[in-house]
Design a protein around this motif. Structure first.
Motif, PDB file in Angstrom:
ATOM      1  N   TYR A 400      60.626  25.379  61.388  1.00 46.48           N
ATOM      2  CA  TYR A 400      61.574  26.504  61.403  1.00 46.48           C
ATOM      3  C   TYR A 400      62.351  26.558  62.219  1.00 46.48           C
ATOM      4  N   SER A 401      62.190  27.664  63.496  1.00 49.78           N
ATOM      5  CA  SER A 401      62.558  27.429  64.251  1.00 49.78           C
ATOM      6  C   SER A 401      63.522  26.088  64.890  1.00 49.78           C
ATOM      7  N   ARG A 402      62.837  25.251  64.642  1.00 47.13           N
ATOM      8  CA  ARG A 402      63.602  23.588  65.437  1.00 47.13           C
ATOM      9  C   ARG A 402      65.596  23.513  64.264  1.00 47.13           C
ATOM     10  N   PHE A 403      65.205  24.383  63.403  1.00 47.00           N
ATOM     11  CA  PHE A 403      66.170  24.436  61.836  1.00 47.00           C
ATOM     12  C   PHE A 403      67.072  25.433  62.684  1.00 47.00           C
ATOM     13  N   GLY A 404      66.441  25.942  63.163  1.00 48.44           N
ATOM     14  CA  GLY A 404      67.889  27.487  63.936  1.00 48.44           C
ATOM     15  C   GLY A 404      67.088  28.530  62.934  1.00 48.44           C
ATOM     16  N   PHE A 405      66.083  28.954  62.499  1.00 40.04           N
ATOM     17  CA  PHE A 405      65.659  29.913  61.154  1.00 40.04           C
ATOM     18  C   PHE A 405      64.695  30.949  62.732  1.00 40.04           C
ATOM     19  N   GLU A 406      64.580  32.205  62.856  1.00 43.27           N
ATOM     20  CA  GLU A 406      63.483  32.378  63.425  1.00 43.27           C
ATOM     21  C   GLU A 406      61.845  32.718  62.230  1.00 43.27           C
ATOM     22  N   PRO A 407      61.249  32.289  62.931  1.00 42.11           N
ATOM     23  CA  PRO A 407      59.891  32.482  62.167  1.00 42.11           C
ATOM     24  C   PRO A 407      59.571  33.899  61.360  1.00 42.11           C
ATOM     25  N   ALA A 408      59.957  34.728  62.330  1.00 37.91           N
ATOM     26  CA  ALA A 408      59.229  36.405  61.820  1.00 37.91           C
ATOM     27  C   ALA A 408      60.443  36.514  60.987  1.00 37.91           C
ATOM     28  N   THR A 409      61.100  35.565  60.300  1.00 35.91           N
ATOM     29  CA  THR A 409      62.251  36.775  59.547  1.00 35.91           C
ATOM     30  C   THR A 409      61.910  37.050  58.055  1.00 35.91           C
ATOM     31  N   GLU A 410      61.440  38.442  57.804  1.00 37.68           N
ATOM     32  CA  GLU A 410      61.425  38.545  56.184  1.00 37.68           C
ATOM     33  C   GLU A 410      62.400  37.982  55.034  1.00 37.68           C
ATOM     34  N   VAL A 411      61.599  37.549  54.427  1.00 36.85           N
ATOM     35  CA  VAL A 411      62.728  36.781  53.155  1.00 36.85           C
ATOM     36  C   VAL A 411      62.043  37.019  51.727  1.00 36.85           C
ATOM     37  N   ILE A 412      62.832  37.080  50.286  1.00 32.05           N
ATOM     38  CA  ILE A 412      62.806  37.767  49.171  1.00 32.05           C
ATOM     39  C   ILE A 412      62.500  36.935  48.477  1.00 32.05           C
ATOM     40  N   ASP A 413      61.082  36.991  48.296  1.00 32.27           N
ATOM     41  CA  ASP A 413      61.141  35.856  47.063  1.00 32.27           C
ATOM     42  C   ASP A 413      62.064  36.208  45.700  1.00 32.27           C
ATOM     43  N   GLN A 414      61.639  35.266  44.710  1.00 28.84           N
ATOM     44  CA  GLN A 414      62.730  36.005  43.028  1.00 28.84           C
ATOM     45  C   GLN A 414      62.147  36.967  42.848  1.00 28.84           C
ATOM     46  N   THR A 415      61.113  37.901  42.876  1.00 31.31           N
ATOM     47  CA  THR A 415      60.718  39.241  42.246  1.00 31.31           C
ATOM     48  C   THR A 415      60.783  40.390  43.109  1.00 31.31           C
ATOM     49  N   GLY A 416      62.021  39.716  44.591  1.00 28.51           N
ATOM     50  CA  GLY A 416      61.893  40.789  45.056  1.00 28.51           C
ATOM     51  C   GLY A 416      61.069  41.437  45.760  1.00 28.51           C
ATOM     52  N   ARG A 417      59.812  40.209  45.947  1.00 28.14           N
ATOM     53  CA  ARG A 417      58.824  40.680  47.256  1.00 28.14           C
ATOM     54  C   ARG A 417      59.854  40.638  48.605  1.00 28.14           C
ATOM     55  N   PRO A 418      59.452  40.433  49.793  1.00 30.70           N
ATOM     56  CA  PRO A 418      59.168  40.428  51.018  1.00 30.70           C
ATOM     57  C   PRO A 418      57.816  39.564  51.359  1.00 30.70           C
ATOM     58  N   PHE A 419      58.220  38.014  52.499  1.00 31.25           N
ATOM     59  CA  PHE A 419      57.324  37.571  52.779  1.00 31.25           C
ATOM     60  C   PHE A 419      58.259  37.210  54.327  1.00 31.25           C
ATOM     61  N   ARG A 420      57.352  36.656  55.301  1.00 33.80           N
ATOM     62  CA  ARG A 420      57.583  36.276  56.710  1.00 33.80           C
ATOM     63  C   ARG A 420      57.549  34.608  56.568  1.00 33.80           C
ATOM     64  N   LEU A 421      58.922  34.348  56.773  1.00 36.31           N
ATOM     65  CA  LEU A 421      58.544  32.867  56.644  1.00 36.31           C
ATOM     66  C   LEU A 421      57.682  31.792  57.934  1.00 36.31           C
ATOM     67  N   ALA A 422      57.557  32.249  58.744  1.00 37.43           N
ATOM     68  CA  ALA A 422      56.077  31.948  58.959  1.00 37.43           C
ATOM     69  C   ALA A 422      55.514  32.980  60.249  1.00 37.43           C
ATOM     70  N   GLU A 423      53.841  32.453  60.295  1.00 35.77           N
ATOM     71  CA  GLU A 423      52.626  33.446  60.816  1.00 35.77           C
ATOM     72  C   GLU A 423      52.883  32.660  62.155  1.00 35.77           C
ATOM     73  N   GLY A 424      53.056  31.820  62.374  1.00 32.43           N
ATOM     74  CA  GLY A 424      52.898  30.704  63.641  1.00 32.43           C
ATOM     75  C   GLY A 424      53.689  31.782  65.175  1.00 32.43           C
ATOM     76  N   GLU A 425      53.689  30.467  66.246  1.00 33.66           N
ATOM     77  CA  GLU A 425      54.511  31.030  66.533  1.00 33.66           C
ATOM     78  C   GLU A 425      55.355  29.211  66.872  1.00 33.66           C
ATOM     79  N   PRO A 426      56.013  29.154  67.640  1.00 32.50           N
ATOM     80  CA  PRO A 426      56.599  27.745  67.832  1.00 32.50           C
ATOM     81  C   PRO A 426      56.130  27.150  68.885  1.00 32.50           C
ATOM     82  N   LEU A 427      55.879  25.839  69.371  1.00 39.26           N
ATOM     83  CA  LEU A 427      55.655  25.328  70.248  1.00 39.26           C
ATOM     84  C   LEU A 427      56.522  24.635  71.071  1.00 39.26           C
TER      85      LEU A 427
END
Length: 433
Positions: A400-427
């Motif tokens: 995700y980081s190499r695509f330019g996305f902040e892994p800690a970003t919360e995104v919204i699923d199709q029901t409106g619930r938030p979840f974090r894009l990734a739980e880990g840390e980029p190498l």
């Protein structure tokens, strides 16, 4: 398992995903970007289903006891001090373009749960079950999440998986978009690219625009689709440039031979064609079903079995990296090769090795990775990380980081619930600043 996918044929899934990919940009996500190195355009994830032995490929232990080191000799690579199995000569010659993560680990010991962990970057909620399945609330495959995060910047076919869907009695979990919904599903190739009559069933049985319109009306009804989006999807199906992306017969015969006229070799060649054409994420699978003779799961007679499996992978993988480099695509394409786990350090009584998620190796190339780098280390018998442990969550965060996305970003699923894009840390240490 996703109830929609379980009720239709693979070709129908493929057509549905193809159409859905055309309308996905209407669900515009908000994903925070990261600053720094130029983002990649594409990622190729190569998955060796069943679990190759890290000790007999990329992390040999020639000084360990015989019951650990195994039967293979080791060879030097292009990087002094780094050695591979003797059956990886072509990959050894390009080690200066690769980075090894020799401390990958996670807690899942069964194929299904371990695959879900690797494909999503999260420990599955269902736990370590032998026949774990997906459900519509599962966390998404990394490729689907990338499709979502790219939004309007995504290619018309943002995520392609090939050359088959993976099974272990049930469909292997982690291959679906889960809670993101069908608009972010993969375009599934369900044929062998090395076959002389290779063609895609997605383009068959859809003879005219009326048939295509009927298919479109049968898509996921949870998302409203405007007439403009319908028109765009229909044009995508009719676009000859999409078909040409999958035509490996257009490649020079000499290049096809370099990759190897095997399913894995031609799948890697097809992956290169796809990223060259702008596809953002490609999953390449080696081993369709579970079993000693079907994939890398060598609980017995490991050494003759791996001797069959390693050379085709060696040819295809090394050709892919060299081909991407020669076309100026390596910097913009991150290649990640890994399995759901490695194999036990000690050889068992059947001359095989059993499942071992406690420590194994992933290989990275391109996308700005520092060639010749080693991240982490296993202990003296390859049993546990001795330095810098890495999890699948960290691999996902790195992508995700190499695509330019902040892994800690919360995104919204199709029901409106938030979840974090990734739980880990980029190498991050693996990549030039």
């Amino acid at each position: 398992m996703d109830t929609l996918e379980s009720s239709v044929s693979p070709s129908a899934i493929t057509r549905r995903a193809m159409l859905a990919s055309a309308v996905a940009p209407m669900l515009a996500p908000r994903v925070h970007a990261v600053s720094g190195a130029k983002p990649i355009r594409s990622c190729i994830l190569i998955f060796y289903y069943g679990g190759p032995s890290h000790l007999d490929t990329f992390d040999p232990k020639p000084n360990a006891p015989a019951e650990v080191r195994g039967q293979y000799a080791t060879i030097a690579t292009a990087v002094p001090g780094v050695r591979f199995s003797e059956h990886l000569p072509r990959t050894a010659r390009i080690m200066d373009r690769l980075a090894l993560v020799r401390s990958l680990h996670h807690p899942m010991r069964n194929h299904n749960s371990a695959a879900a962990e690797v494909f999503t970057g999260r420990t599955p909620a269902g736990g370590d079950q032998e026949l774990l399945t997906d459900d519509p609330r599962s966390v998404p495959n990394i490729g689907s999440a990338v499709s979502y995060a790219l939004g309007s910047r995504a290619h018309v076919l943002p995520y392609v998986a090939l050359p088959y869907t993976l099974y272990n009695v049930v469909q292997l979990p982690g291959q679906t978009p889960g809670l993101l919904g069908g608009a972010y599903d993969r375009f599934q190739v369900d044929r062998d690219p090395s076959s002389p009559d290779f063609r895609l069933t997605a383009f068959e049985g859809v003879a005219d625009l009326r048939d295509r319109a009927n298919l479109l009306r049968g898509l996921d009804r949870r998302t409203e689709r405007s007439e403009a989006n319908r028109d765009r999807a229909l044009k995508l199906l009719a676009d000859p440039s999409v078909r040409r992306l999958f035509d490996v017969s257009q490649e020079p015969e000499r290049l096809r031979e370099r990759y190897g006229k095997t399913r894995i070799g031609q799948s890697m060649l097809l992956a290169r064609r796809l990223v060259e054409g702008g596809v953002n994420f490609v999953s390449v699978y080696d081993g369709e079903r579970n079993g000693q003779e079907a994939n890398w799961d060598s609980h017995e007679k490991l050494f003759p079995r791996h001797k069959q499996l390693i050379p085709p992978s060696d040819a295809g993988f090394s050709a892919l990296i060299e081909d991407l480099a020669s076309r100026g695509l390596l910097d913009s394409t991150l290649v990640v090769a890994l399995a759901e786990f490695g194999r036990t350090p000690k050889i068992n009584g059947s001359a095989g090795r059993d499942h071992w998620p406690d420590c194994y190796t992933a290989v990275l190339a391109g996308g700005g990775v520092t060639g010749g780098a080693i991240y982490g280390a296993s202990d003296k018998i390859g049993a546990y990380p001795a330095l810098d442990p890495v999890t699948p969550a960290d691999i996902a965060a790195t992508i995700y980081s190499r695509f330019g996305f902040e892994p800690a970003t919360e995104v919204i699923d199709q029901t409106g619930r938030p979840f974090r894009l990734a739980e880990g840390e980029p190498l991050r240490r693996l990549f030039a600043s």
